[in-house]
Scaffold this motif. Structure first.
Motif, mmCIF file in Angstrom:
data_model
loop_
_atom_site.group_PDB
_atom_site.id
_atom_site.type_symbol
_atom_site.label_atom_id
_atom_site.label_comp_id
_atom_site.label_asym_id
_atom_site.label_seq_id
_atom_site.Cartn_x
_atom_site.Cartn_y
_atom_site.Cartn_z
ATOM 1 N N ARG A 48 0.861 -1.178 0.000
ATOM 2 C CA ARG A 48 0.000 0.000 0.000
ATOM 3 C C ARG A 48 0.897 1.227 0.000
ATOM 4 N NH1 ARG A 48 -5.492 -0.949 -0.119
ATOM 5 N NH2 ARG A 48 -5.820 1.000 0.951
ATOM 6 N N VAL A 49 0.462 2.258 -0.668
ATOM 7 C CA VAL A 49 1.243 3.483 -0.723
ATOM 8 C C VAL A 49 0.812 4.369 0.429
ATOM 9 C CG1 VAL A 49 1.771 5.514 -2.091
ATOM 10 C CG2 VAL A 49 1.500 3.321 -3.191
ATOM 11 N N ALA A 50 1.752 4.711 1.283
ATOM 12 C CA ALA A 50 1.408 5.462 2.473
ATOM 13 C C ALA A 50 2.131 6.792 2.558
ATOM 14 C CB ALA A 50 1.737 4.624 3.708
ATOM 15 N N VAL A 65 11.168 5.912 -7.647
ATOM 16 C CA VAL A 65 10.646 4.824 -6.814
ATOM 17 C C VAL A 65 11.620 4.636 -5.659
ATOM 18 C CG1 VAL A 65 10.004 2.392 -6.673
ATOM 19 C CG2 VAL A 65 9.617 3.628 -8.796
ATOM 20 N N GLY A 66 11.089 4.684 -4.454
ATOM 21 C CA GLY A 66 11.945 4.516 -3.290
ATOM 22 C C GLY A 66 11.126 4.037 -2.104
ATOM 23 N N ARG A 67 11.644 4.292 -0.908
ATOM 24 C CA ARG A 67 10.953 3.891 0.316
ATOM 25 C C ARG A 67 10.830 5.090 1.249
ATOM 26 N NH1 ARG A 67 9.153 -1.206 0.673
ATOM 27 N NH2 ARG A 67 10.247 -2.661 -0.671
ATOM 28 N N ASP A 68 9.689 5.170 1.896
ATOM 29 C CA ASP A 68 9.473 6.195 2.903
ATOM 30 C C ASP A 68 10.408 5.890 4.073
ATOM 31 O OD1 ASP A 68 8.254 7.190 5.492
ATOM 32 O OD2 ASP A 68 6.927 8.158 4.039
ATOM 33 N N PRO A 69 11.243 6.859 4.487
ATOM 34 C CA PRO A 69 12.211 6.569 5.547
ATOM 35 C C PRO A 69 11.575 6.244 6.892
ATOM 36 C CG PRO A 69 12.243 8.902 4.960
ATOM 37 C CD PRO A 69 11.364 8.216 3.971
ATOM 38 N N GLU A 70 10.341 6.711 7.124
ATOM 39 C CA GLU A 70 9.693 6.465 8.409
ATOM 40 C C GLU A 70 8.906 5.152 8.422
ATOM 41 O OE1 GLU A 70 7.388 9.815 9.655
ATOM 42 O OE2 GLU A 70 9.020 11.220 9.216
ATOM 43 N N THR A 71 8.164 4.884 7.329
ATOM 44 C CA THR A 71 7.283 3.709 7.329
ATOM 45 C C THR A 71 7.846 2.531 6.544
ATOM 46 O OG1 THR A 71 6.104 4.384 5.325
ATOM 47 C CG2 THR A 71 5.286 5.245 7.443
ATOM 48 N N GLY A 72 8.803 2.803 5.647
ATOM 49 C CA GLY A 72 9.332 1.746 4.792
ATOM 50 C C GLY A 72 8.438 1.425 3.611
ATOM 51 N N ALA A 73 7.290 2.130 3.489
ATOM 52 C CA ALA A 73 6.370 1.890 2.374
ATOM 53 C C ALA A 73 6.992 2.336 1.056
ATOM 54 C CB ALA A 73 5.060 2.641 2.604
#
Length: 197
Positions: free
Chosen positions: A3-5, A151-159
């Motif tokens: 899921r994209v958060a 395209v990457g990852r949210d540093p807080e949630t990893g999403a």
């Protein structure tokens, strides 16, 4: 399916809309799409004369998996604001070069809920947002290192965070040109976040 958060699902209460800054299409498979004076959207199909137009999937990787899948990627929209962000990282990108059909300004496309209707110009063209573009390795063939910028990852949630625009289907046909206004029509609540399509 992740899921994209990374974005709030609460766009402004009454989105004012934005503007089309460029339109692009290509009748052959190519990563980039040349800018045009105008494009014609065909209800249920996509951009007239574009290689990705059709009722069923036209992206080659998806056709290889199942050519009978519905085409949820008839029209690709990308926010021009992304180009400034990429330029700060050393990537010069112009409208159409990442394969989008409609380049926009003034709308947070990535924060829109699934099913949002975008009214493009005054000619009656309407697209329904189906999800986030999930770019492939071709983007690195265009410019090395670009994939990890979109395209990457949210540093807080990893999403997973996808920034390469949104996909849509054509609900009402019409001609779209640079300079056309975009009116945002949100779907009924509860809103569903955009996922990759």
């Amino acid at each position: 399916m992740a899921r994209v958060a990374e974005r709030s699902l609460t766009p402004p209460a009454a989105p004012e809309g934005g503007v089309v800054t460029a339109v692009s299409s290509n009748g052959t498979y190519s990563f980039t799409k040349p800018n045009r004076d105008g494009i014609t959207l065909l209800a249920g199909l996509g951009v007239e004369g574009d290689v990705h137009a059709g009722v069923t999937v036209k992206h080659r990787s998806r056709m290889a998996q199942d050519p009978t899948q519905p085409n949820l990627r008839q029209v690709h929209l990308m926010h021009e604001e992304l180009f400034a962000e990429l330029a700060a990282d050393g990537h010069e990108v112009r409208p159409g070069e990442l394969g989008e059909n409609v380049t926009t300004r003034g709308i947070d496309l990535l924060a829109l809920p699934t099913g949002t209707l975008l009214h493009l110009g005054g000619g009656g063209a309407v697209v329904e947002v189906t999800g986030l573009r999930n770019p492939c390795l071709q983007i690195d063939h265009f410019q090395d290192g670009l994939l990890k910028r979109v395209v990457g990852r949210d540093p807080e949630t990893g999403a997973v965070v996808r920034k390469a625009g949104v996909m849509s289907v054509v609900r009402a046909g019409g001609t779209v040109r640079a300079g056309d206004a975009i009116r945002v029509e949100l779907p009924a609540e509860p809103h569903r976040p955009l996922e990759k399509v």
